[in-house]
Scaffold this active site. Structure first.
Site, mmCIF file in Angstrom:
data_model
loop_
_atom_site.group_PDB
_atom_site.id
_atom_site.type_symbol
_atom_site.label_atom_id
_atom_site.label_comp_id
_atom_site.label_asym_id
_atom_site.label_seq_id
_atom_site.Cartn_x
_atom_site.Cartn_y
_atom_site.Cartn_z
ATOM 1 N N ARG A 72 0.824 -1.209 0.000
ATOM 2 C CA ARG A 72 0.000 0.000 0.000
ATOM 3 C C ARG A 72 0.860 1.262 0.000
ATOM 4 O O ARG A 72 0.387 2.348 -0.310
ATOM 5 C CB ARG A 72 -0.984 0.001 1.185
ATOM 6 C CG ARG A 72 -2.058 1.049 1.041
ATOM 7 C CD ARG A 72 -3.239 1.005 2.014
ATOM 8 N NE ARG A 72 -3.268 -0.074 2.955
ATOM 9 C CZ ARG A 72 -2.704 -0.033 4.178
ATOM 10 N NH1 ARG A 72 -2.089 1.056 4.588
ATOM 11 N NH2 ARG A 72 -2.769 -1.081 4.973
ATOM 12 N N TYR A 125 -15.205 18.930 -13.832
ATOM 13 C CA TYR A 125 -15.632 17.534 -13.848
ATOM 14 C C TYR A 125 -16.723 17.345 -12.807
ATOM 15 O O TYR A 125 -16.557 17.688 -11.645
ATOM 16 C CB TYR A 125 -14.432 16.612 -13.582
ATOM 17 C CG TYR A 125 -14.716 15.159 -13.838
ATOM 18 C CD1 TYR A 125 -14.892 14.686 -15.127
ATOM 19 C CD2 TYR A 125 -14.827 14.265 -12.787
ATOM 20 C CE1 TYR A 125 -15.167 13.347 -15.366
ATOM 21 C CE2 TYR A 125 -15.098 12.919 -13.012
ATOM 22 C CZ TYR A 125 -15.265 12.472 -14.301
ATOM 23 O OH TYR A 125 -15.535 11.153 -14.528
ATOM 24 N N ASP A 197 -6.139 20.552 -12.389
ATOM 25 C CA ASP A 197 -6.449 19.280 -13.049
ATOM 26 C C ASP A 197 -6.106 19.479 -14.527
ATOM 27 O O ASP A 197 -6.835 20.130 -15.268
ATOM 28 C CB ASP A 197 -7.921 18.939 -12.853
ATOM 29 C CG ASP A 197 -8.307 17.617 -13.515
ATOM 30 O OD1 ASP A 197 -7.592 17.192 -14.454
ATOM 31 O OD2 ASP A 197 -9.324 17.024 -13.113
ATOM 32 N N LYS A 222 -6.997 8.916 -19.067
ATOM 33 C CA LYS A 222 -7.215 9.586 -20.349
ATOM 34 C C LYS A 222 -5.938 9.510 -21.193
ATOM 35 O O LYS A 222 -5.528 8.439 -21.567
ATOM 36 C CB LYS A 222 -7.700 11.017 -20.090
ATOM 37 C CG LYS A 222 -8.787 11.126 -19.005
ATOM 38 C CD LYS A 222 -10.087 10.428 -19.391
ATOM 39 C CE LYS A 222 -11.066 10.243 -18.235
ATOM 40 N NZ LYS A 222 -11.431 11.438 -17.476
HETATM 41 C C1 LIG Z 1 -12.032 11.641 -16.230
HETATM 42 C C2 LIG Z 1 -11.684 12.850 -15.487
HETATM 43 C C3 LIG Z 1 -11.567 12.830 -14.104
HETATM 44 C C4 LIG Z 1 -11.850 11.590 -13.301
HETATM 45 O O1 LIG Z 1 -10.865 10.625 -13.563
HETATM 46 P P1 LIG Z 1 -11.120 9.042 -13.404
HETATM 47 O O2 LIG Z 1 -9.814 8.457 -13.804
HETATM 48 O O3 LIG Z 1 -12.258 8.687 -14.319
HETATM 49 O O4 LIG Z 1 -11.489 8.816 -11.980
HETATM 50 C C5 LIG Z 1 -11.195 13.994 -13.452
HETATM 51 N N1 LIG Z 1 -10.942 15.128 -14.138
HETATM 52 C C6 LIG Z 1 -11.074 15.176 -15.475
HETATM 53 C C7 LIG Z 1 -10.785 16.464 -16.166
HETATM 54 C C8 LIG Z 1 -11.445 14.048 -16.187
HETATM 55 O O5 LIG Z 1 -11.564 14.115 -17.518
#
Ligand SMILES: *Cc1c(COP(=O)(O)O)cnc(C)c1O
Length: 406
Positions: A72, A125, A197, A222
């Protein structure tokens, strides 16, 4: 050469340190922790690590030895990914997570005191906002929501007890680009940390830490993974900034499986190649859509018509693969268009080699009443196209025939 039989890792490290994006995406982070001389970093599929004897364990407990202890807390496969990402993002430290949401929620838990305050942007998001509204309230945390790209609002929204300014850049779905140096100056003047982000940009298009942000976070699901085959997240920053996040991660336990870490590492090696194609495809499609009479409006920061085009030119190298557009159609007509597309899959997500298409009204905001959706700027005719790495001509031909179906 160290001994004539094996090239020196340190020399290889020196050679690639200041190399180009592609060289670094392939080579950085890979050669440490390696006793097997495997070209690819092994998947360390283990939950725990054994000790030679009690003295070794004691040395670890007393801080005289650094090594892996339990799954972990650390894993050599993660470390290769974390090193590579640090290199690409210009960060000192990185922590991997099981998903992008896990990265964000752990960061919030690590940084926000009870009764603390944060500022977030509206074009964000959806689940991140819902986490704040549904869960952080239990810690009496308050959030102020501002329009993205409105740095004047940021100044008035910040309070003396504001711990965080959190925003995406570019944002979803309107791809607003935040003036990061200005936002960082304003937030830092009030003692708030800036968390970006940067999922839609990747470190190849924008490096928030270099523009003054304290943390860059990504849904590695992504572009970083890039193949629509894994979920992962990462938080990056200075060693000091990351220490409380790593500590919280080890406690909350939202860690990445070593198999997924390996897939992420493999995906990262082609990040530079893929981003060039994503960026090119999106710009070509955005231009083509903008010139098409069936399309009312296109949002892509690489287009002069986008409100943040100048900011994007200053802060970004390429604007990513997502293009958002509003059709001259009603809800059903927009569905007919989406259904007629043959190459993009109808699916949530972005950043993979396969193009994906979705209507934000239907996929992310369907639980809201139409009027509430509109208030958030989500029209029934809005389409988000996440360009993959197919050939632009094929995507354009596909959209052209699909537009005739409206
Ligand atoms: C998809 C996404 C998230 C969430 O990510 P996950 O890997 O699906 O938990 C957060 N911020 C943005 C901008 C995203 O496109």
């Amino acid at each position: 050469m160290s001994d004539g039989s094996r090239r020196d890792d340190v020399a290889a490290d020196e050679q690639t340190k200041s190399a180009g994006d592609s060289t670094r995406a392939v080579h950085r982070g890979e050669r440490d922790d390696q006793s097997s001389h495997a070209v690819t970093t092994p998947i360390y599929q283990t939950s725990t690590y054994w000790f030679e004897n009690s003295a070794e364990l004691r040395a670890l407990q007393e801080g005289r030895l650094k090594r892996d202890e339990y799954g972990r807390y650390s894993n050599p496969t993660w470390r290769a990914v974390e090193r590579k990402l640090c290199d690409l993002e210009g960060a000192e430290e990185a922590v991997l997570f099981a998903s992008g949401m896990c990265a964000a929620t752990t960061l919030f838990f690590a940084l926000l005191p009870k009764g603390g305050h944060l500022v977030i942007t509206s074009d964000c998001y959806r689940r991140t906002r819902q986490f704040i509204e549904n869960h952080l309230v239990k810690l009496d945390v308050e959030a102020t929501v501002i329009e993205p790209a409105d740095t004047d609002k940021l100044a008035s929204a910040l309070r003396d007890d504001s711990a965080i300014f959190f925003t995406e850049s570019p944002t979803n779905p309107y791809l607003r680009v935040i003036d990061l140096p200005k936002a960082a100056e304003i937030a830092h003047a009030r003692g708030a940390k800036v968390v970006i982000d940067s999922t839609f940009a990747t470190p190849l298009c924008q490096r928030p830490l270099e523009w003054g942000a304290d943390y860059a976070i990504h849904s590695a699901t992504k572009y970083l993974g890039g193949h629509n085959d894994l979920l992962a997240g990462v938080v990056l920053g200075s060693a000091d900034a990351i220490a409380p996040v790593r500590e919280a991660a080890g406690m909350l336990g939202g860690i990445l499986d070593p198999h997924s870490a390996y897939l992420l590492l493999r995906g990262l090696k082609t990040l530079s190649l893929r981003m060039q194609k994503h960026n090119d495809n999106a710009l070509q499609l955005a231009r083509w859509l903008e010139a098409n009479p069936a399309v009312k409006r296109v949002w892509y920061p690489g287009l002069e018509s986008h409100p943040d085009c100048a900011t994007a030119r200053r802060l970004m190298r390429g604007c990513g693969g997502v293009v958002t557009f509003d059709l001259d159609a009603d809800f059903d007509g927009t569905c007919r268009f989406v259904d007629a597309c043959r190459i993009p899959y109808i699916a949530a997500s972005l950043g993979g080699v396969e193009s994906l298409i979705e209507m934000p009204a239907l996929i992310s905001y369907w639980d809201l009443k139409p009027a509430e959706r509109l208030e958030l700027g989500i029209t029934d005719s809005l389409v988000r196209l996440a360009c993959g790495i197919e050939d632009a001509e094929d995507l354009i031909a596909d959209l052209e025939q699909a537009l005739r179906a409206i």
